[in-house]
Design a protein around this motif. Sequence first.
Motif, PDB file in Angstrom:
ATOM      1  N   ILE A  61      -3.784   4.458  -7.131  1.00 20.59           N
ATOM      2  CA  ILE A  61      -3.720   4.594  -5.679  1.00 20.59           C
ATOM      3  C   ILE A  61      -4.592   5.778  -5.273  1.00 20.59           C
ATOM      4  CG2 ILE A  61      -2.202   5.103  -3.720  1.00 20.59           C
ATOM      5  CD1 ILE A  61       0.095   3.849  -5.283  1.00 20.59           C
ATOM      6  N   ARG A  62      -5.362   5.584  -4.216  1.00 20.00           N
ATOM      7  CA  ARG A  62      -6.178   6.671  -3.680  1.00 20.00           C
ATOM      8  C   ARG A  62      -5.580   7.155  -2.367  1.00 20.00           C
ATOM      9  NH1 ARG A  62     -10.349   2.954  -4.917  1.00 20.00           N
ATOM     10  NH2 ARG A  62     -10.610   2.639  -2.688  1.00 20.00           N
ATOM     11  N   GLN A  63      -5.704   8.442  -2.134  1.00 23.97           N
ATOM     12  CA  GLN A  63      -5.177   9.040  -0.913  1.00 23.97           C
ATOM     13  C   GLN A  63      -5.684   8.274   0.306  1.00 23.97           C
ATOM     14  OE1 GLN A  63      -6.247  13.143  -0.381  1.00 23.97           O
ATOM     15  NE2 GLN A  63      -4.859  13.414   1.332  1.00 23.97           N
ATOM     16  N   GLY A  64      -4.763   7.972   1.220  1.00 23.16           N
ATOM     17  CA  GLY A  64      -5.106   7.291   2.453  1.00 23.16           C
ATOM     18  C   GLY A  64      -4.986   5.774   2.389  1.00 23.16           C
ATOM     19  N   GLN A  65      -4.879   5.201   1.202  1.00 23.80           N
ATOM     20  CA  GLN A  65      -4.765   3.747   1.093  1.00 23.80           C
ATOM     21  C   GLN A  65      -3.425   3.254   1.638  1.00 23.80           C
ATOM     22  OE1 GLN A  65      -5.650   3.136  -3.157  1.00 23.80           O
ATOM     23  NE2 GLN A  65      -7.310   1.809  -2.485  1.00 23.80           N
ATOM     24  N   ILE A  66      -3.435   2.014   2.110  1.00 25.37           N
ATOM     25  CA  ILE A  66      -2.230   1.351   2.580  1.00 25.37           C
ATOM     26  C   ILE A  66      -1.589   0.644   1.383  1.00 25.37           C
ATOM     27  CG2 ILE A  66      -1.322  -0.463   4.093  1.00 25.37           C
ATOM     28  CD1 ILE A  66      -2.391   2.040   5.547  1.00 25.37           C
ATOM     29  N   VAL A  67      -0.276   0.812   1.224  1.00 24.52           N
ATOM     30  CA  VAL A  67       0.458   0.214   0.109  1.00 24.52           C
ATOM     31  C   VAL A  67       1.567  -0.663   0.693  1.00 24.52           C
ATOM     32  CG1 VAL A  67       1.809   0.651  -1.965  1.00 24.52           C
ATOM     33  CG2 VAL A  67       0.010   2.253  -1.310  1.00 24.52           C
ATOM     34  N   TYR A  68       1.621  -1.912   0.255  1.00 22.07           N
ATOM     35  CA  TYR A  68       2.697  -2.822   0.630  1.00 22.07           C
ATOM     36  C   TYR A  68       3.754  -2.744  -0.460  1.00 22.07           C
ATOM     37  CZ  TYR A  68      -0.306  -4.633   4.259  1.00 22.07           C
ATOM     38  OH  TYR A  68      -1.090  -4.746   5.367  1.00 22.07           O
ATOM     39  N   VAL A  69       4.961  -2.337  -0.106  1.00 21.33           N
ATOM     40  CA  VAL A  69       6.048  -2.150  -1.070  1.00 21.33           C
ATOM     41  C   VAL A  69       6.912  -3.401  -1.093  1.00 21.33           C
ATOM     42  CG1 VAL A  69       8.043  -0.751  -1.695  1.00 21.33           C
ATOM     43  CG2 VAL A  69       6.021   0.332  -0.679  1.00 21.33           C
ATOM     44  N   TYR A  70       7.068  -3.996  -2.296  1.00 23.04           N
ATOM     45  CA  TYR A  70       7.851  -5.220  -2.470  1.00 23.04           C
ATOM     46  C   TYR A  70       9.192  -4.978  -3.157  1.00 23.04           C
ATOM     47  CZ  TYR A  70       3.775  -7.877  -1.073  1.00 23.04           C
ATOM     48  OH  TYR A  70       2.743  -8.402  -0.352  1.00 23.04           O
ATOM     49  N   ALA A  71       9.317  -3.899  -3.906  1.00 23.95           N
ATOM     50  CA  ALA A  71      10.567  -3.640  -4.626  1.00 23.95           C
ATOM     51  C   ALA A  71      10.731  -2.146  -4.860  1.00 23.95           C
ATOM     52  CB  ALA A  71      10.574  -4.370  -5.965  1.00 23.95           C
TER      53      ALA A  71
END
Length: 128
Positions: A61-71
């Motif tokens: 993961i890079r700073q500022g990226q959007i992450v979709y959390v599934y669990a």
Amino acid sequence: MSYKFWLALSVWLLLPSSEAGRPMPKLADKKLCADSECSHPILIARALQDYYPGDCRFIPIRQGQIVYVYAMLKDRGNLFWAGSVQDSYYGQQEARIGHFPSSVVEETHPLMPASTEVKTTKWDFYCY
């Protein structure tokens, strides 16, 4: 002849250390999801810092990226979440779901409650 021998030896030495194609230790026995298949994202988060994974169960993961959390892992793995990263340009990174420390992201948009407890399987931690 010597070149082929050293090439074969090099490949053979690298194979045992490769993580791809084998199960890895489970991080947790249970996880919280929005549904029984963990197919709907629970929340959207933004990365606070770079994260470089220690093994193939985790995603970079890079700073500022959007992450979709599934669990969200439970019990002994409660510091880890599972999700996918969305780059600013879709084609920049192969889409895959992996684990990451929850401390490297901040929640920006809740989507669905993580109210379904699901048992983890060996496939949750399998390295492809």
